[in-house]
Design an enzyme around this catalytic site. Sequence first.
Site, PDB file in Angstrom:
ATOM      1  N   ASP A  35      20.274  10.588  24.190  1.00  0.00           N
ATOM      2  CA  ASP A  35      19.205  11.308  24.889  1.00  0.00           C
ATOM      3  C   ASP A  35      19.653  12.712  25.271  1.00  0.00           C
ATOM      4  O   ASP A  35      18.872  13.661  25.243  1.00  0.00           O
ATOM      5  CB  ASP A  35      18.782  10.539  26.148  1.00  0.00           C
ATOM      6  CG  ASP A  35      18.102   9.225  25.774  1.00  0.00           C
ATOM      7  OD1 ASP A  35      17.700   9.088  24.597  1.00  0.00           O
ATOM      8  OD2 ASP A  35      17.992   8.341  26.650  1.00  0.00           O
ATOM      9  N   GLU A 112      13.621 -10.807  -1.280  1.00  0.00           N
ATOM     10  CA  GLU A 112      13.530 -10.069  -0.015  1.00  0.00           C
ATOM     11  C   GLU A 112      12.466 -10.714   0.857  1.00  0.00           C
ATOM     12  O   GLU A 112      11.582 -11.367   0.343  1.00  0.00           O
ATOM     13  CB  GLU A 112      13.005  -8.639  -0.267  1.00  0.00           C
ATOM     14  CG  GLU A 112      13.807  -7.800  -1.160  1.00  0.00           C
ATOM     15  CD  GLU A 112      13.020  -6.557  -1.618  1.00  0.00           C
ATOM     16  OE1 GLU A 112      11.912  -6.305  -1.099  1.00  0.00           O
ATOM     17  OE2 GLU A 112      13.538  -5.870  -2.474  1.00  0.00           O
ATOM     18  N   LYS A 114       9.035 -10.950   2.757  1.00  0.00           N
ATOM     19  CA  LYS A 114       7.735 -10.291   2.588  1.00  0.00           C
ATOM     20  C   LYS A 114       7.224  -9.973   3.985  1.00  0.00           C
ATOM     21  O   LYS A 114       6.789 -10.858   4.721  1.00  0.00           O
ATOM     22  CB  LYS A 114       6.765 -11.207   1.852  1.00  0.00           C
ATOM     23  CG  LYS A 114       5.429 -10.538   1.597  1.00  0.00           C
ATOM     24  CD  LYS A 114       4.587 -11.344   0.638  1.00  0.00           C
ATOM     25  CE  LYS A 114       3.373 -10.586   0.147  1.00  0.00           C
ATOM     26  NZ  LYS A 114       2.480 -10.108   1.176  1.00  0.00           N
ATOM     27  N   ASP A 116       5.015  -8.730   7.023  1.00  0.00           N
ATOM     28  CA  ASP A 116       3.585  -8.760   7.267  1.00  0.00           C
ATOM     29  C   ASP A 116       3.206  -7.498   8.038  1.00  0.00           C
ATOM     30  O   ASP A 116       3.178  -7.490   9.263  1.00  0.00           O
ATOM     31  CB  ASP A 116       3.266 -10.019   8.084  1.00  0.00           C
ATOM     32  CG  ASP A 116       1.782 -10.290   8.119  1.00  0.00           C
ATOM     33  OD1 ASP A 116       1.051  -9.655   7.344  1.00  0.00           O
ATOM     34  OD2 ASP A 116       1.365 -11.131   8.922  1.00  0.00           O
ATOM     35  N   ARG A 135      -2.116   2.533   1.557  1.00  0.00           N
ATOM     36  CA  ARG A 135      -2.298   2.005   0.217  1.00  0.00           C
ATOM     37  C   ARG A 135      -3.727   2.236  -0.271  1.00  0.00           C
ATOM     38  O   ARG A 135      -3.949   2.539  -1.435  1.00  0.00           O
ATOM     39  CB  ARG A 135      -1.980   0.509   0.247  1.00  0.00           C
ATOM     40  CG  ARG A 135      -2.221  -0.183  -1.041  1.00  0.00           C
ATOM     41  CD  ARG A 135      -1.734  -1.617  -0.947  1.00  0.00           C
ATOM     42  NE  ARG A 135      -1.840  -2.257  -2.216  1.00  0.00           N
ATOM     43  CZ  ARG A 135      -2.967  -2.785  -2.694  1.00  0.00           C
ATOM     44  NH1 ARG A 135      -4.045  -2.750  -1.981  1.00  0.00           N
ATOM     45  NH2 ARG A 135      -2.985  -3.320  -3.879  1.00  0.00           N
ATOM     46  N   TYR A 222      10.155  -0.303   6.757  1.00  0.00           N
ATOM     47  CA  TYR A 222      11.177  -0.863   5.871  1.00  0.00           C
ATOM     48  C   TYR A 222      10.761  -0.633   4.425  1.00  0.00           C
ATOM     49  O   TYR A 222       9.640  -1.002   4.045  1.00  0.00           O
ATOM     50  CB  TYR A 222      11.363  -2.359   6.126  1.00  0.00           C
ATOM     51  CG  TYR A 222      11.970  -2.621   7.473  1.00  0.00           C
ATOM     52  CD1 TYR A 222      13.350  -2.552   7.650  1.00  0.00           C
ATOM     53  CD2 TYR A 222      11.159  -2.876   8.574  1.00  0.00           C
ATOM     54  CE1 TYR A 222      13.918  -2.747   8.896  1.00  0.00           C
ATOM     55  CE2 TYR A 222      11.721  -3.074   9.828  1.00  0.00           C
ATOM     56  CZ  TYR A 222      13.096  -2.999   9.981  1.00  0.00           C
ATOM     57  OH  TYR A 222      13.649  -3.187  11.211  1.00  0.00           O
ATOM     58  N   LYS A 311       4.874 -17.824  -0.976  1.00  0.00           N
ATOM     59  CA  LYS A 311       4.386 -17.975   0.396  1.00  0.00           C
ATOM     60  C   LYS A 311       4.533 -19.401   0.887  1.00  0.00           C
ATOM     61  O   LYS A 311       4.391 -20.338   0.104  1.00  0.00           O
ATOM     62  CB  LYS A 311       2.918 -17.575   0.455  1.00  0.00           C
ATOM     63  CG  LYS A 311       2.712 -16.097   0.187  1.00  0.00           C
ATOM     64  CD  LYS A 311       1.313 -15.722   0.546  1.00  0.00           C
ATOM     65  CE  LYS A 311       1.167 -14.221   0.604  1.00  0.00           C
ATOM     66  NZ  LYS A 311      -0.186 -13.847   0.932  1.00  0.00           N
ATOM     67  N   CYS A 405     -35.026 -22.972   0.261  1.00  0.00           N
ATOM     68  CA  CYS A 405     -34.001 -22.014   0.683  1.00  0.00           C
ATOM     69  C   CYS A 405     -34.295 -21.574   2.122  1.00  0.00           C
ATOM     70  O   CYS A 405     -35.399 -21.115   2.410  1.00  0.00           O
ATOM     71  CB  CYS A 405     -34.002 -20.813  -0.263  1.00  0.00           C
ATOM     72  SG  CYS A 405     -32.993 -19.452   0.345  1.00  0.00           S
ATOM     73  N   CYS A 408     -35.515 -17.736   1.996  1.00  0.00           N
ATOM     74  CA  CYS A 408     -36.748 -17.228   1.404  1.00  0.00           C
ATOM     75  C   CYS A 408     -37.806 -18.318   1.251  1.00  0.00           C
ATOM     76  O   CYS A 408     -38.901 -18.052   0.759  1.00  0.00           O
ATOM     77  CB  CYS A 408     -36.454 -16.582   0.048  1.00  0.00           C
ATOM     78  SG  CYS A 408     -35.895 -17.786  -1.170  1.00  0.00           S
ATOM     79  N   CYS A 421     -30.689 -21.577  -5.081  1.00  0.00           N
ATOM     80  CA  CYS A 421     -31.976 -20.934  -4.857  1.00  0.00           C
ATOM     81  C   CYS A 421     -32.198 -20.067  -6.089  1.00  0.00           C
ATOM     82  O   CYS A 421     -31.363 -19.218  -6.409  1.00  0.00           O
ATOM     83  CB  CYS A 421     -31.910 -20.064  -3.608  1.00  0.00           C
ATOM     84  SG  CYS A 421     -33.262 -18.880  -3.510  1.00  0.00           S
ATOM     85  N   CYS A 426     -34.542 -13.344  -3.406  1.00  0.00           N
ATOM     86  CA  CYS A 426     -34.198 -13.938  -2.104  1.00  0.00           C
ATOM     87  C   CYS A 426     -33.368 -12.910  -1.319  1.00  0.00           C
ATOM     88  O   CYS A 426     -32.373 -12.391  -1.842  1.00  0.00           O
ATOM     89  CB  CYS A 426     -33.379 -15.208  -2.335  1.00  0.00           C
ATOM     90  SG  CYS A 426     -32.607 -15.839  -0.851  1.00  0.00           S
TER      91      CYS A 426
HETATM   92  S1  IVH Z   1       6.976  -5.208  -3.547  1.00  0.00           S
HETATM   93  C1  IVH Z   1       5.446  -3.540  -7.038  1.00  0.00           C
HETATM   94  N1  IVH Z   1       8.310  -6.190  -1.531  1.00  0.00           N
HETATM   95  O1  IVH Z   1       3.009  -7.158   0.133  1.00  0.00           O
HETATM   96  C2  IVH Z   1       5.307  -4.503  -5.975  1.00  0.00           C
HETATM   97  N2  IVH Z   1       5.985  -5.863  -1.270  1.00  0.00           N
HETATM   98  O2  IVH Z   1       1.041  -8.684  -1.405  1.00  0.00           O
HETATM   99  C3  IVH Z   1       4.990  -3.871  -4.711  1.00  0.00           C
HETATM  100  N3  IVH Z   1       5.106  -6.414   0.934  1.00  0.00           N
HETATM  101  O3  IVH Z   1       1.131  -4.429  -0.794  1.00  0.00           O
HETATM  102  C4  IVH Z   1       5.334  -4.639  -3.556  1.00  0.00           C
HETATM  103  N4  IVH Z   1       7.023  -7.060   1.806  1.00  0.00           N
HETATM  104  O4  IVH Z   1       2.949  -3.882   0.856  1.00  0.00           O
HETATM  105  C5  IVH Z   1       7.115  -5.811  -1.988  1.00  0.00           C
HETATM  106  N5  IVH Z   1       9.627  -7.013   0.184  1.00  0.00           N
HETATM  107  C6  IVH Z   1       8.433  -6.641  -0.268  1.00  0.00           C
HETATM  108  C7  IVH Z   1       7.271  -6.689   0.538  1.00  0.00           C
HETATM  109  C8  IVH Z   1       6.052  -6.287  -0.017  1.00  0.00           C
HETATM  110  C9  IVH Z   1       5.710  -6.867   2.025  1.00  0.00           C
HETATM  111  C10 IVH Z   1       3.656  -6.125   0.815  1.00  0.00           C
HETATM  112  C11 IVH Z   1       3.350  -4.888   0.008  1.00  0.00           C
HETATM  113  C12 IVH Z   1       2.219  -5.257  -0.918  1.00  0.00           C
HETATM  114  C13 IVH Z   1       1.874  -6.637  -0.488  1.00  0.00           C
HETATM  115  C14 IVH Z   1       1.510  -7.438  -1.723  1.00  0.00           C
END
Ligand code: IVH
Length: 666
Positions: A35, A112, A114, A116, A135, A222, A311, A405, A408, A421, A426
């Site tokens: 700081d 890696e 995924k 959220d 995106r 990230y 998933k 329906c 309608c 229907c 409709c």
């Molecule tokens: S790779 C070319 N890696 O999941 C592939 N995506 O369902 C591009 N996401 O829109 C994505 N963690 O924003 C990749 N370790 C990870 C991720 C990841 C989250 C998201 C990503 C994408 C969505 C697809």
Amino acid sequence: MDKKEYVKSLIDKINYHSYRYYVLDDPEISDPEFDGLFNELLELEKQHPDLVLPYSPSRKVGYKVSGEFKKVEHASQMLSLSNIFSRGELEDFDQRIKKLLERDDAVEYIAEPKLDGLAVSLIYINGIYARAATRGDGQTGEDITENVRTVRNIPLKLLGEGFPEEFEVRGEIVMPVSEFERLNKKQADQGLKTFANPRNAAAGSVRQLDTSVTAGRPLYFYAHSFSRLSIKGVKTHRDALDIVSEWGICVNSSVVTSDISELGSYFEKLTEKRRIKDVNIDGVVIKVNSLDFQERLGNIARSPRWAIAWKPPSQTAETVVNGISVQIGRTGVLTPVAELEPVRIGGVEIKRATLHNASDLEKKDVRVGDTVVVERAGDVIPAVVRVTGEKTGRRAKPFVFPEKCPECDKKVIRDGVNFKCVNPVCPSRIKESIRHFVSRDAMNIDGFGVKLVEQLVDKNLINSFADIYRLNEATLLMLDRMGAKSAANIMEAVNNSKKTSLERFIYALGIEQVGQEGARELAKKYKKIDALFNADESEIESIEGFGPNIAASVAGYFREKANREQISGLLSLGVNPVFRDTSLSSSLEGLTFVITGSFEDMPRSGIARIIEENGGKVTASVTKNTSYLLLGNEPGSKYEKARKLGTKIISLDDLNKLIAGNPQTR
Ligand code: IVH
């Protein structure tokens, strides 16, 4: 050292310590010391405003930006991922990859978490943070540069050296769960809006016109993917993650292995808690590690062939069915829907769940008053899985589909597993078809939401696709809660949608059994919408992936006079669907391009996309491997370099000739 040099060295020092803190998680100095450095910088900048550098960390505090978020085009599509839910599907994926690569040996994968969160793209020019975008629909996103600048762990200047002149990294902006809970409590205490889950909180925090609000929110970025990455010595996805991490960009931990069972244990370990370091994850992403293999595998539609999202099984909950109603879809099919006693699944309140169709409802024998298991998987509509407990005893009568329906009042008929229907006008069917027509993957008319469609149809202001293009601002302004600004924006979006691709247009028509993939194939085969008017059923059937049912549906659709008139109506109102071949023509295969300067009719990103769509490669800097330098107005240093190296220099016209297969410059 003069003042300017001193400020620079102070910034470098602060950046270095941020890197130790955020990327390495191993700070060398204490928070108060950090700081101290930061305050010293603020003080100096206050005294000498001319010394505020574009990449100064002081610019992370935010300010009010005016207006709205500009649209930006992505240099290459921001892809999404296909999902799998089991080990067996992972094995299928692995087999598919080996087959496509024509390999018997094991393929190396990288796994890696995924995350959220909110997908964003960051661009660095000469190592300085230059742009951030959402995106969006994958092709076009929104410019959120000023908001994302404030995200705490994003470096405004990359560390070290060796980065390309222009460099795009993509990743996820997230909010850790504990910070999300703290934020929600604070919001509630102040009587402000709370967020349903950390992802919504992250997205809502980024889309703020006052970026100091974003700055105050606990957001982190990230990196997980790249656009057109070409860096010497970087051969795998892991190499790429390692190098950007050296430059100061945060990446998540990952595992590299060719052993499928190791991927399985990684998945189990990670998804057990559904969190990594306090950040929600919704699975694991598995990618082919070699960049060379990735390129060979390429993409299908909107997802890469070389990656997959694994998933965890969806989440479920038990609740009571208060009623059963029906919903009429755009094709007239009546879908039974369970009206539920509200229940929370994975942080989202569920009040309704689909019962799919008549035969599914009969099989599951769901009745009012039953306790049922409801399932919610990702973005999929919640569904009733089964009735729990005893089915005997005092139960309501089985659900009977209405004879007329409910929308309608016209007769309902049974058609296979469904009730339908058959009234083409409709109101419910019209609303649903229009909703589909304007949706993101179809005509992509921004701001044309469900509520607007409801009002417009109910007030009889539109009842066909063509009517959308007959709307004007004055009509929109008569609607509830419609301001001048929104009305103008909607009209602009309507107008913009006139220029569209043939595949989007075909998909938007909502022909039964024709999804995005089918629409793309039809566009590729027929190239013009009128060509489809007289398309022969057996010819359609010969298209890959089309069976007799789809062919009959397509041919039947275009035989219908009303449908042809509807399409001609749209064309006469200026809708202009054009066929663009995005299926890698190969006229530029093996060629590497560098683009310099500006071009009158097109942004550089657009040109880059065209080159890639025709099999060429675009890189950021001129080397001896560059095939052509594409020269625009006011070129930069790349021009000098190309001249020095004797690289062939071409104009946009020449490029077009190359693509057309008339290579005069070769
Ligand atoms: S790779 C070319 N890696 O999941 C592939 N995506 O369902 C591009 N996401 O829109 C994505 N963690 O924003 C990749 N370790 C990870 C991720 C990841 C989250 C998201 C990503 C994408 C969505 C697809």
